[in-house]
Design a protein around this motif. Structure first.
Motif, PDB file in Angstrom:
ATOM      1  N   CYS A  35       0.869  -1.181   0.000  1.00 39.55           N
ATOM      2  CA  CYS A  35       0.000   0.000   0.000  1.00 39.55           C
ATOM      3  C   CYS A  35       0.904   1.230   0.000  1.00 39.55           C
ATOM      4  O   CYS A  35       1.524   1.548   1.021  1.00 39.55           O
ATOM      5  CB  CYS A  35      -0.896   0.015   1.231  1.00 39.55           C
ATOM      6  SG  CYS A  35      -2.040  -1.360   1.330  1.00 39.55           S
ATOM      7  N   ALA A  36       1.008   1.892  -1.124  1.00 36.00           N
ATOM      8  CA  ALA A  36       1.945   3.010  -1.289  1.00 36.00           C
ATOM      9  C   ALA A  36       1.805   4.026  -0.165  1.00 36.00           C
ATOM     10  O   ALA A  36       0.708   4.511   0.120  1.00 36.00           O
ATOM     11  CB  ALA A  36       1.714   3.678  -2.634  1.00 36.00           C
ATOM     12  N   GLY A  37       2.934   4.304   0.485  1.00 37.65           N
ATOM     13  CA  GLY A  37       2.964   5.314   1.529  1.00 37.65           C
ATOM     14  C   GLY A  37       2.511   4.843   2.896  1.00 37.65           C
ATOM     15  O   GLY A  37       2.519   5.627   3.845  1.00 37.65           O
ATOM     16  N   TRP A  38       2.113   3.611   3.013  1.00 38.27           N
ATOM     17  CA  TRP A  38       1.624   3.097   4.292  1.00 38.27           C
ATOM     18  C   TRP A  38       2.588   2.087   4.880  1.00 38.27           C
ATOM     19  O   TRP A  38       3.052   1.172   4.192  1.00 38.27           O
ATOM     20  CB  TRP A  38       0.274   2.429   4.127  1.00 38.27           C
ATOM     21  CG  TRP A  38      -0.891   3.367   4.091  1.00 38.27           C
ATOM     22  CD1 TRP A  38      -0.867   4.736   4.049  1.00 38.27           C
ATOM     23  CD2 TRP A  38      -2.267   2.991   4.094  1.00 38.27           C
ATOM     24  NE1 TRP A  38      -2.143   5.224   4.020  1.00 38.27           N
ATOM     25  CE2 TRP A  38      -3.026   4.180   4.055  1.00 38.27           C
ATOM     26  CE3 TRP A  38      -2.919   1.773   4.119  1.00 38.27           C
ATOM     27  CZ2 TRP A  38      -4.424   4.186   4.040  1.00 38.27           C
ATOM     28  CZ3 TRP A  38      -4.310   1.775   4.107  1.00 38.27           C
ATOM     29  CH2 TRP A  38      -5.056   2.972   4.071  1.00 38.27           C
ATOM     30  N   ALA A  39       2.848   2.232   6.167  1.00 37.76           N
ATOM     31  CA  ALA A  39       3.586   1.249   6.951  1.00 37.76           C
ATOM     32  C   ALA A  39       2.585   0.234   7.512  1.00 37.76           C
ATOM     33  O   ALA A  39       1.368   0.456   7.447  1.00 37.76           O
ATOM     34  CB  ALA A  39       4.318   1.951   8.097  1.00 37.76           C
ATOM     35  N   PRO A  40       3.061  -0.863   8.080  1.00 34.09           N
ATOM     36  CA  PRO A  40       2.137  -1.846   8.665  1.00 34.09           C
ATOM     37  C   PRO A  40       1.147  -1.247   9.665  1.00 34.09           C
ATOM     38  O   PRO A  40      -0.022  -1.614   9.673  1.00 34.09           O
ATOM     39  CB  PRO A  40       3.081  -2.858   9.310  1.00 34.09           C
ATOM     40  CG  PRO A  40       4.270  -2.857   8.400  1.00 34.09           C
ATOM     41  CD  PRO A  40       4.439  -1.399   8.047  1.00 34.09           C
ATOM     42  N   ARG A  41       1.587  -0.304  10.508  1.00 34.15           N
ATOM     43  CA  ARG A  41       0.658   0.292  11.476  1.00 34.15           C
ATOM     44  C   ARG A  41      -0.487   1.018  10.776  1.00 34.15           C
ATOM     45  O   ARG A  41      -1.616   1.026  11.244  1.00 34.15           O
ATOM     46  CB  ARG A  41       1.380   1.208  12.452  1.00 34.15           C
ATOM     47  CG  ARG A  41       1.831   2.512  11.877  1.00 34.15           C
ATOM     48  CD  ARG A  41       2.152   3.627  12.897  1.00 34.15           C
ATOM     49  NE  ARG A  41       2.673   3.236  14.155  1.00 34.15           N
ATOM     50  CZ  ARG A  41       1.996   3.322  15.319  1.00 34.15           C
ATOM     51  NH1 ARG A  41       0.758   3.807  15.343  1.00 34.15           N
ATOM     52  NH2 ARG A  41       2.559   2.950  16.445  1.00 34.15           N
ATOM     53  N   ASP A  42      -0.217   1.641   9.607  1.00 36.08           N
ATOM     54  CA  ASP A  42      -1.247   2.335   8.840  1.00 36.08           C
ATOM     55  C   ASP A  42      -2.261   1.350   8.270  1.00 36.08           C
ATOM     56  O   ASP A  42      -3.471   1.606   8.269  1.00 36.08           O
ATOM     57  CB  ASP A  42      -0.616   3.132   7.698  1.00 36.08           C
ATOM     58  CG  ASP A  42       0.431   4.120   8.182  1.00 36.08           C
ATOM     59  OD1 ASP A  42       0.211   4.771   9.215  1.00 36.08           O
ATOM     60  OD2 ASP A  42       1.480   4.235   7.508  1.00 36.08           O
ATOM     61  N   VAL A  43      -1.757   0.240   7.774  1.00 36.67           N
ATOM     62  CA  VAL A  43      -2.639  -0.803   7.235  1.00 36.67           C
ATOM     63  C   VAL A  43      -3.552  -1.316   8.350  1.00 36.67           C
ATOM     64  O   VAL A  43      -4.756  -1.499   8.147  1.00 36.67           O
ATOM     65  CB  VAL A  43      -1.829  -1.950   6.598  1.00 36.67           C
ATOM     66  CG1 VAL A  43      -2.752  -3.075   6.151  1.00 36.67           C
ATOM     67  CG2 VAL A  43      -1.009  -1.433   5.417  1.00 36.67           C
TER      68      VAL A  43
END
Length: 194
Positions: A35-43
């Motif tokens: 997911c472009a621009g997202w780290a695991p915490r964002d997901v």
């Protein structure tokens, strides 16, 4: 069947939490995902946000990307410990929204779990129900995003009947679903023919 999907949704949520718990703080906070621009915490913030449809999406109307981004930003403001506590509660207690949209909720979660794993170069054996949910989610997302589902004959090599017409694409349900959902890095796992 519906109850089995609720159990599978809970199980996949806990598998996702297990994946996240195995990450270093650096991977959790700034690791690469599909997911472009997202780290695991964002997901994680996004998939939790799906359960809170009224509060997470309705204020944004048709601006789904803005709603998704708001969920990710909310997760960024929490400590890892607090976010993971929330995730464990979310995993054990699917909301009414998730229960009413079980196939969609499981497919979205399955895709995003793979986004994290694949982004970090990790692999896992995808459970059968989750592989099917990822395949279906990919078909649905493709109608909205890239229309690949309308121009390809999808031939899963692991237990689903072929779907569609056009240029043939062969591969696992998971790989085809991820590709349909716009994860182009998965294309190298697929076999394309006329």
């Amino acid at each position: 069947m519906r109850f089995a999907l609720v159990d599978e949704l809970r199980a996949e949520r806990f598998r996702f939490i297990e994946t996240l718990e195995g990450l270093s703080d650096e991977e959790f906070d700034s690791g690469t995902t599909l997911c472009a621009g997202w780290a695991p915490r964002d997901v994680l913030g996004h998939v939790i946000g799906f359960d809170y449809l009224l509060g997470s999406y309705l204020p944004y109307g048709t601006r789904i990307h803005a709603a998704n981004q708001a969920q990710a930003e909310r997760a960024r403001m929490m400590s890892r410990r607090r976010l993971m506590e929330w995730a464990r509660h979310w995993a054990a207690n699917p909301s009414l929204t998730a229960r009413l949209a079980l196939p969609l909720a499981l497919g979205d979660l399955g895709v995003h779990h793979q986004d994290v794993l694949r982004g970090l170069g990790l692999r896992r054996q995808v459970p059968d129900a989750v592989a099917t949910a990822i395949f279906r989610e990919g078909m649905q997302l493709s109608l909205w995003m890239n229309r690949r589902v309308l121009t390809h004959r999808l031939v899963p090599t692991d237990g689903h009947r072929p779907v569609g017409r056009g240029r043939q694409v062969r591969g696992t349900r998971e790989a085809i679903g991820m590709w349909l959902a716009g994860r182009d890095s998965v294309a190298k796992e697929l076999e394309f023919s006329s």
